[in-house]
Design an enzyme around this catalytic site. Sequence first.
Site, mmCIF file in Angstrom:
data_model
loop_
_atom_site.group_PDB
_atom_site.id
_atom_site.type_symbol
_atom_site.label_atom_id
_atom_site.label_comp_id
_atom_site.label_asym_id
_atom_site.label_seq_id
_atom_site.Cartn_x
_atom_site.Cartn_y
_atom_site.Cartn_z
ATOM 1 N N ASN A 111 38.998 -2.941 -21.023
ATOM 2 C CA ASN A 111 39.578 -1.763 -20.384
ATOM 3 C C ASN A 111 40.505 -2.172 -19.245
ATOM 4 O O ASN A 111 40.236 -3.143 -18.532
ATOM 5 C CB ASN A 111 38.469 -0.833 -19.890
ATOM 6 C CG ASN A 111 37.615 -0.343 -21.040
ATOM 7 O OD1 ASN A 111 38.022 -0.406 -22.196
ATOM 8 N ND2 ASN A 111 36.418 0.115 -20.729
ATOM 9 N N HIS A 130 42.214 -7.959 -20.670
ATOM 10 C CA HIS A 130 43.506 -7.410 -21.095
ATOM 11 C C HIS A 130 44.341 -6.919 -19.917
ATOM 12 O O HIS A 130 45.271 -6.121 -20.077
ATOM 13 C CB HIS A 130 43.285 -6.296 -22.128
ATOM 14 C CG HIS A 130 42.670 -6.804 -23.387
ATOM 15 N ND1 HIS A 130 42.072 -5.995 -24.317
ATOM 16 C CD2 HIS A 130 42.534 -8.066 -23.865
ATOM 17 C CE1 HIS A 130 41.600 -6.735 -25.326
ATOM 18 N NE2 HIS A 130 41.875 -7.989 -25.071
ATOM 19 N N THR A 229 32.936 -0.349 -27.930
ATOM 20 C CA THR A 229 34.094 -1.020 -28.519
ATOM 21 C C THR A 229 33.990 -1.047 -30.039
ATOM 22 O O THR A 229 32.897 -1.193 -30.590
ATOM 23 C CB THR A 229 34.265 -2.461 -27.983
ATOM 24 O OG1 THR A 229 35.453 -3.032 -28.544
ATOM 25 C CG2 THR A 229 33.064 -3.330 -28.291
#
Length: 292
Positions: A111, A130, A229
């Site tokens: 996230n 990320h 996820t």
Amino acid sequence: MAEPLIPSETLTSFHNFITSSNCKTILALLGAGLSSASGLPTFRGSGGYWRHYNSIDLATPDAFERDPGLVWQFYSYRRHMALAAKPNAGHQALAQLSHNDKINFLTITQNVDGLSQRANHNSQKLIELHGSLFCLKCTNFTCSYRDPANFNDPLTESLDASSLVHDKDNLEDLPFLSDDKLPHCPLCETGLLRPGVVWFGESLSWVNVDKTDEFMMRNHVDLMLVIGTSGLVWPAASYIDIVKNQGGKVAVFNIEKDDTDTESWQFIGDCSKTLPMALKPLIDQVNLSSEL
Ligand code: BV8
């Protein structure tokens, strides 16, 4: 009487394991499902679309090359939504676990919304695989400008997302924004700024990959929490198999049941509800110690 959210035998066997001496090291992998209870869309299903654009198509270097104005309107909308959102009980449960010094713990999140940080998750035990919506980087190849925490909303007058929020299902084309309307680098003054996220086709920062690999080499991961996820994005998803291959156990927190997975604990339901229940024995320890 309503069906208990978690079958008691599942909860008991999980609690017995996490309070046993066999569970010293825990790794948590987070996905968009954890933030959906905070009102942020996931990437699957309807959440995968922003207006008539597929989010995955906008999260690429090519899309930014083609139309940086469109991509910046997409990310301004997500910054605006993330700033308006609040961490939920799932974020808070993990943050509390990150302050339990009796457990070797690391959270690797996919996230980019910053909600784990806002839940006071121990920053030493949190890796944003990320990147973050609130990190800005210069796109000028020779400029290393990077702002790790920029919460300005809007970033520029033309990127005022409040108008985008109200008609997010409006399928009309967005106004074309020329580069002069977009955020520029205050250091080199020529480069366009871009969001400090990892786009599809871009490699993860080796610093984050190294930190994660080092944690897994230094500690045998006894338990992996796979939270909200779909496990479809790589290399983040690869850590699940690595832990399984090293003999570690897995607990999945998802609204969908995976009937092919007979090994893992599966906590089916909204993870903002199931996580605090599942982690209770390890969280109470934290509250107790902080009260003492
Ligand atoms: C790279 C930042 C190479 C940007 C993101 C191997 C096999 C196949 C493909 C590949 C491969 N290796 C590489 C690829 C390509 C690609 C990839 O994985 N593609 C996928 C789509 C098939 N990977 C990459 O491009 C990676 N880079 O490989 O570079 C390279 C190497 C060297 C040199 C140069 C290049 C980079 C990947 C990172 C991309 N950036 N985010 C942004 O956010 O804008 S990924 C982004 O999408 C998110 O960060 C997240 O990772 C992903 C979404 O996945 P989830 O979080 O899982 O969310 P999703 O919606 O899918 O699922 C939600 C789940 O929650 C569901 O299961 C649902 O049931 C559940 N749920 C919903 N509500 C709840 C819930 N559960 C519990 N409670 C609820 N309330």
